[in-house]
Design a protein around this motif. Structure first.
Motif, PDB file in Angstrom:
ATOM      1  N   ALA A  67     -35.366 -20.955  22.065  1.00 29.91           N
ATOM      2  CA  ALA A  67     -34.518 -22.131  21.913  1.00 29.91           C
ATOM      3  C   ALA A  67     -33.254 -21.950  22.737  1.00 29.91           C
ATOM      4  N   ASN A  68     -32.507 -23.025  22.781  1.00 18.80           N
ATOM      5  CA  ASN A  68     -31.201 -22.973  23.431  1.00 18.80           C
ATOM      6  C   ASN A  68     -30.261 -23.839  22.596  1.00 18.80           C
ATOM      7  N   LEU A  69     -29.028 -23.986  23.022  1.00 20.53           N
ATOM      8  CA  LEU A  69     -28.061 -24.747  22.221  1.00 20.53           C
ATOM      9  C   LEU A  69     -28.455 -26.212  22.090  1.00 20.53           C
ATOM     10  N   ASP A  70     -29.101 -26.784  23.103  1.00 15.72           N
ATOM     11  CA  ASP A  70     -29.562 -28.180  23.000  1.00 15.72           C
ATOM     12  C   ASP A  70     -30.612 -28.324  21.912  1.00 15.72           C
ATOM     13  N   ASP A  71     -31.594 -27.408  21.891  1.00 14.89           N
ATOM     14  CA  ASP A  71     -32.624 -27.437  20.849  1.00 14.89           C
ATOM     15  C   ASP A  71     -31.995 -27.271  19.469  1.00 14.89           C
ATOM     16  N   ASP A  72     -31.040 -26.353  19.358  1.00 15.70           N
ATOM     17  CA  ASP A  72     -30.372 -26.105  18.084  1.00 15.70           C
ATOM     18  C   ASP A  72     -29.639 -27.358  17.605  1.00 15.70           C
ATOM     19  N   ALA A  73     -28.938 -28.026  18.493  1.00 11.07           N
ATOM     20  CA  ALA A  73     -28.212 -29.242  18.118  1.00 11.07           C
ATOM     21  C   ALA A  73     -29.171 -30.342  17.666  1.00 11.07           C
ATOM     22  N   ARG A  74     -30.288 -30.491  18.375  1.00 10.91           N
ATOM     23  CA  ARG A  74     -31.277 -31.503  17.968  1.00 10.91           C
ATOM     24  C   ARG A  74     -31.871 -31.177  16.606  1.00 10.91           C
ATOM     25  N   LEU A  75     -32.185 -29.901  16.384  1.00  8.88           N
ATOM     26  CA  LEU A  75     -32.744 -29.490  15.099  1.00  8.88           C
ATOM     27  C   LEU A  75     -31.761 -29.751  13.966  1.00  8.88           C
ATOM     28  N   LEU A  76     -30.500 -29.368  14.165  1.00 12.31           N
ATOM     29  CA  LEU A  76     -29.491 -29.599  13.123  1.00 12.31           C
ATOM     30  C   LEU A  76     -29.302 -31.087  12.850  1.00 12.31           C
ATOM     31  N   ALA A  77     -29.324 -31.902  13.877  1.00 12.10           N
ATOM     32  CA  ALA A  77     -29.183 -33.349  13.686  1.00 12.10           C
ATOM     33  C   ALA A  77     -30.345 -33.898  12.865  1.00 12.10           C
ATOM     34  N   ARG A  78     -31.559 -33.443  13.159  1.00 13.60           N
ATOM     35  CA  ARG A  78     -32.727 -33.903  12.392  1.00 13.60           C
ATOM     36  C   ARG A  78     -32.650 -33.449  10.944  1.00 13.60           C
ATOM     37  N   MET A  79     -32.219 -32.206  10.733  1.00 10.88           N
ATOM     38  CA  MET A  79     -32.108 -31.698   9.368  1.00 10.88           C
ATOM     39  C   MET A  79     -31.054 -32.462   8.589  1.00 10.88           C
ATOM     40  N   ARG A  80     -29.936 -32.741   9.199  1.00 12.95           N
ATOM     41  CA  ARG A  80     -28.873 -33.476   8.504  1.00 12.95           C
ATOM     42  C   ARG A  80     -29.305 -34.893   8.174  1.00 12.95           C
ATOM     43  N   HIS A  81     -30.067 -35.502   9.068  1.00 15.99           N
ATOM     44  CA  HIS A  81     -30.573 -36.851   8.809  1.00 15.99           C
ATOM     45  C   HIS A  81     -31.567 -36.835   7.650  1.00 15.99           C
ATOM     46  N   ALA A  82     -32.424 -35.828   7.603  1.00 13.88           N
ATOM     47  CA  ALA A  82     -33.471 -35.759   6.587  1.00 13.88           C
ATOM     48  C   ALA A  82     -32.957 -35.250   5.245  1.00 13.88           C
ATOM     49  N   CYS A  83     -31.878 -34.476   5.245  1.00 15.83           N
ATOM     50  CA  CYS A  83     -31.393 -33.834   4.016  1.00 15.83           C
ATOM     51  C   CYS A  83     -29.913 -34.122   3.806  1.00 15.83           C
ATOM     52  N   PRO A  84     -29.566 -35.304   3.340  1.00 19.05           N
ATOM     53  CA  PRO A  84     -28.146 -35.626   3.158  1.00 19.05           C
ATOM     54  C   PRO A  84     -27.419 -34.658   2.228  1.00 19.05           C
ATOM     55  N   ALA A  85     -28.102 -34.132   1.222  1.00 20.24           N
ATOM     56  CA  ALA A  85     -27.447 -33.202   0.303  1.00 20.24           C
ATOM     57  C   ALA A  85     -27.056 -31.918   1.031  1.00 20.24           C
ATOM     58  N   ALA A  86     -27.896 -31.450   1.941  1.00 19.58           N
ATOM     59  CA  ALA A  86     -27.581 -30.251   2.707  1.00 19.58           C
ATOM     60  C   ALA A  86     -26.397 -30.517   3.630  1.00 19.58           C
ATOM     61  N   ARG A  87     -26.327 -31.720   4.179  1.00 20.42           N
ATOM     62  CA  ARG A  87     -25.226 -32.072   5.057  1.00 20.42           C
ATOM     63  C   ARG A  87     -23.912 -32.014   4.301  1.00 20.42           C
ATOM     64  N   ALA A  88     -23.892 -32.543   3.070  1.00 20.17           N
ATOM     65  CA  ALA A  88     -22.659 -32.552   2.282  1.00 20.17           C
ATOM     66  C   ALA A  88     -22.213 -31.127   1.983  1.00 20.17           C
ATOM     67  N   THR A  89     -23.154 -30.244   1.684  1.00 19.75           N
ATOM     68  CA  THR A  89     -22.818 -28.846   1.389  1.00 19.75           C
ATOM     69  C   THR A  89     -22.332 -28.146   2.644  1.00 19.75           C
ATOM     70  N   ARG A  90     -22.988 -28.374   3.753  1.00 20.14           N
ATOM     71  CA  ARG A  90     -22.652 -27.690   5.012  1.00 20.14           C
ATOM     72  C   ARG A  90     -21.296 -28.142   5.544  1.00 20.14           C
ATOM     73  N   ASP A  91     -20.986 -29.435   5.418  1.00 17.84           N
ATOM     74  CA  ASP A  91     -19.761 -29.986   5.994  1.00 17.84           C
ATOM     75  C   ASP A  91     -18.529 -29.697   5.152  1.00 17.84           C
ATOM     76  N   SER A  92     -18.722 -29.269   3.910  1.00 11.54           N
ATOM     77  CA  SER A  92     -17.555 -29.056   3.050  1.00 11.54           C
ATOM     78  C   SER A  92     -16.979 -27.683   3.189  1.00 11.54           C
TER      79      SER A  92
END
Length: 66
Positions: free
Chosen positions: A41-66
């Motif tokens: 992977a590279n940083l572009d792949d990582d950013a895309r993966l994180l964006a997909r995870m945050r979209h699919a898992c709003p609860a994880a996003r709230a925990t990660r962003d706090s």
């Protein structure tokens, strides 16, 4: 984990010891290296993966962003 900025494979020996996984240290390392070799992977792949995870898992996003 694999650090994307320098492509280093990093294993937390503290966590391996805390969880009593010393006998599995080599398989754990082989697993992480396998990710690096099989699906590099590279940083572009990582950013895309994180964006997909945050979209699919709003609860994880709230925990990660706090």
């Amino acid at each position: 984990m694999i650090r994307l900025n320098d492509q280093a494979v990093v294993i937390s020996l503290r966590q391996v010891a805390e969880q009593g996984l010393q006998a599995l240290a080599r398989p754990i390392l082989a697993h992480e290296i396998g990710h690096h070799v099989y699906a590099p992977a590279n940083l572009d792949d990582d950013a895309r993966l994180l964006a997909r995870m945050r979209h699919a898992c709003p609860a994880a996003r709230a925990t990660r962003d706090s």
